[in-house]
Design an enzyme around this catalytic site. Structure first.
Site, PDB file in Angstrom:
ATOM      1  N   ASP A  53      37.348  49.272  35.026  1.00 53.16           N
ATOM      2  CA  ASP A  53      36.853  50.411  35.811  1.00 53.16           C
ATOM      3  C   ASP A  53      37.986  51.000  36.659  1.00 53.16           C
ATOM      4  O   ASP A  53      37.798  52.003  37.354  1.00 53.16           O
ATOM      5  CB  ASP A  53      35.609  50.060  36.637  1.00 53.16           C
ATOM      6  CG  ASP A  53      35.840  48.945  37.625  1.00 53.16           C
ATOM      7  OD1 ASP A  53      36.935  48.348  37.629  1.00 53.16           O
ATOM      8  OD2 ASP A  53      34.910  48.646  38.410  1.00 53.16           O
ATOM      9  N   ASP A  92      34.339  46.586  31.720  1.00 49.16           N
ATOM     10  CA  ASP A  92      33.929  46.344  33.106  1.00 49.16           C
ATOM     11  C   ASP A  92      32.564  46.951  33.379  1.00 49.16           C
ATOM     12  O   ASP A  92      32.321  48.117  33.027  1.00 49.16           O
ATOM     13  CB  ASP A  92      34.919  47.023  34.065  1.00 49.16           C
ATOM     14  CG  ASP A  92      35.948  46.070  34.613  1.00 49.16           C
ATOM     15  OD1 ASP A  92      35.776  44.842  34.493  1.00 49.16           O
ATOM     16  OD2 ASP A  92      36.946  46.562  35.180  1.00 49.16           O
ATOM     17  N   GLU A 124      32.293  41.511  38.616  1.00 50.39           N
ATOM     18  CA  GLU A 124      33.098  41.050  39.757  1.00 50.39           C
ATOM     19  C   GLU A 124      32.280  40.198  40.716  1.00 50.39           C
ATOM     20  O   GLU A 124      31.105  40.496  40.978  1.00 50.39           O
ATOM     21  CB  GLU A 124      33.637  42.252  40.543  1.00 50.39           C
ATOM     22  CG  GLU A 124      34.676  43.047  39.793  1.00 50.39           C
ATOM     23  CD  GLU A 124      35.266  44.172  40.643  1.00 50.39           C
ATOM     24  OE1 GLU A 124      34.954  44.277  41.854  1.00 50.39           O
ATOM     25  OE2 GLU A 124      36.045  44.960  40.078  1.00 50.39           O
ATOM     26  N   GLU A 192      42.506  37.972  40.552  1.00 46.89           N
ATOM     27  CA  GLU A 192      43.330  39.111  40.974  1.00 46.89           C
ATOM     28  C   GLU A 192      43.827  38.912  42.400  1.00 46.89           C
ATOM     29  O   GLU A 192      43.033  38.613  43.306  1.00 46.89           O
ATOM     30  CB  GLU A 192      42.500  40.418  40.875  1.00 46.89           C
ATOM     31  CG  GLU A 192      43.295  41.640  41.325  1.00 46.89           C
ATOM     32  CD  GLU A 192      42.672  42.974  40.915  1.00 46.89           C
ATOM     33  OE1 GLU A 192      41.632  42.984  40.222  1.00 46.89           O
ATOM     34  OE2 GLU A 192      43.245  44.002  41.312  1.00 46.89           O
TER      35      GLU A 192
HETATM   36  O1  KIV Z   1      39.676  47.466  36.294  1.00 47.13           O
HETATM   37  C1  KIV Z   1      40.626  46.805  35.848  1.00 47.13           C
HETATM   38  O2  KIV Z   1      41.565  47.331  35.228  1.00 47.13           O
HETATM   39  C2  KIV Z   1      40.618  45.368  36.086  1.00 47.13           C
HETATM   40  C3  KIV Z   1      41.876  44.610  35.813  1.00 47.13           C
HETATM   41  C4  KIV Z   1      42.931  45.012  36.740  1.00 47.13           C
HETATM   42  C5  KIV Z   1      41.649  43.153  35.804  1.00 47.13           C
HETATM   43  O3  KIV Z   1      39.629  44.844  36.485  1.00 47.13           O
END
Ligand code: KIV
Length: 278
Positions: A53, A92, A124, A192
């Site tokens: 995302d 995501d 998340e 992260e």
């Molecule tokens: O949104 C994204 O690109 C991510 C990565 C940085 C892990 O969640």
């Protein structure tokens, strides 16, 4: 409707990543948001493609991931699947599509899988509402990747884009949440912006692969935003980022050269024009 067959021959599966961890083989993951980058990362042999995302900032121009919608993710996910039909594809789940109720989470994750042809979704956080959602989604047969540490959808609550887990209590919380996510059925876990020693501890403690970004060398794999890795976002220079190409400079050179050629009348020339009868 799906744009590719789930489980296409030769495509990696959740078991591939678990076997890679067991063998100590590192997992190289990259993001993609459109068909062109999807083709490039698949052709180069990346292990896992993520429609992050982060597309909110990288391609839609928002200043966080919060405004990204489920329809945005599906739209871009379908394009990426068309460009990378043989890759293991993770999408995501955007803000508020999985936190409200487990039932809503299942319906939304199901839409993503059915409408994009993705192999898995990423959610998340590791608190109780997310764990309940993950259990429900996994029980329905949808592979889920977890994401701990700096979770960008909660950036306001976390007080900005800062390294997480530096204090002992916060480190303990991340370790406990990693264990909970594995228990809830996640097949892998993004870490992260956490200190490298903590990421190494999590990686040792869980049986599922960890994929780091700003988490040091102790993870089972690494993910970067492809635009950042290729130098397309020159203003973004966090400590963890290495740029593997300088495409912004190359693109600037090409665009200026095009403008000059058009203005001077040097392009298009006879070699780039059609004859009446050829
Ligand atoms: O949104 C994204 O690109 C991510 C990565 C940085 C892990 O969640």
């Amino acid at each position: 409707m799906s744009t590719a067959d789930a489980g296409a021959p030769g495509r990696k599966t959740v078991r591939t990543f678990q076997d890679m961890k067991a063998r100590g083989e590192r997992i190289a993951a990259l993001t993609a948001y459109d068909v062109t980058f999807a083709r490039m990362v698949e052709q180069a042999g990346v292990d896992l493609v993520l429609v992050g995302d982060s597309l909110g900032q990288v391609v839609l121009g928002y200043d966080s991931t919060v405004p990204v919608t489920l329809d945005d993710m599906i739209h871009h996910g379908r394009a990426v699947r068309r460009g990378a039909p043989n890759s293991f594809l993770v999408i995501d789940m955007p803000f508020l599509t999985y936190q409200v109720t487990p039932e809503e989470a299942l319906r939304n994750c199901g839409r993503v899988l059915q409408e994009t042809g993705a192999d898995a979704v990423k959610l998340e956080g590791g608190g109780p509402p997310v764990l309940d959602a993950i259990r429900k989604v996994v029980a329905a047969g949808i592979p889920v990747m977890g994401h701990l540490g700096l979770t960008p959808q909660s950036v306001a609550a976390l007080g900005g884009y800062r390294v997480q887990g530096r204090e002992p209590a916060a480190a303990q919380r991340i370790l406990a949440q990693a264990d909970d996510l594995e228990g809830a059925g996640c097949f892998a876990l993004v870490l992260e912006l956490v200190p490298a020693p903590l990421a190494g501890q999590v990686t040792e403690a869980v049986g599922i692969p960890t994929i780091g970004i700003g988490a040091g060398v102790g993870c089972d794999g690494q993910v970067l935003v492809t635009y950042d890795a290729l130098g397309l976002n020159p203003g973004f220079r966090p400590r963890f980022l290495r740029t593997f190409a300088d495409l912004a400079t190359e693109a600037d050179r090409g665009i200026r050269s095009y403008i000059e050629a058009v203005r001077s009348g040097e392009y298009p020339d006879a070699d780039h024009s059609f004859e009446a009868d050829s």
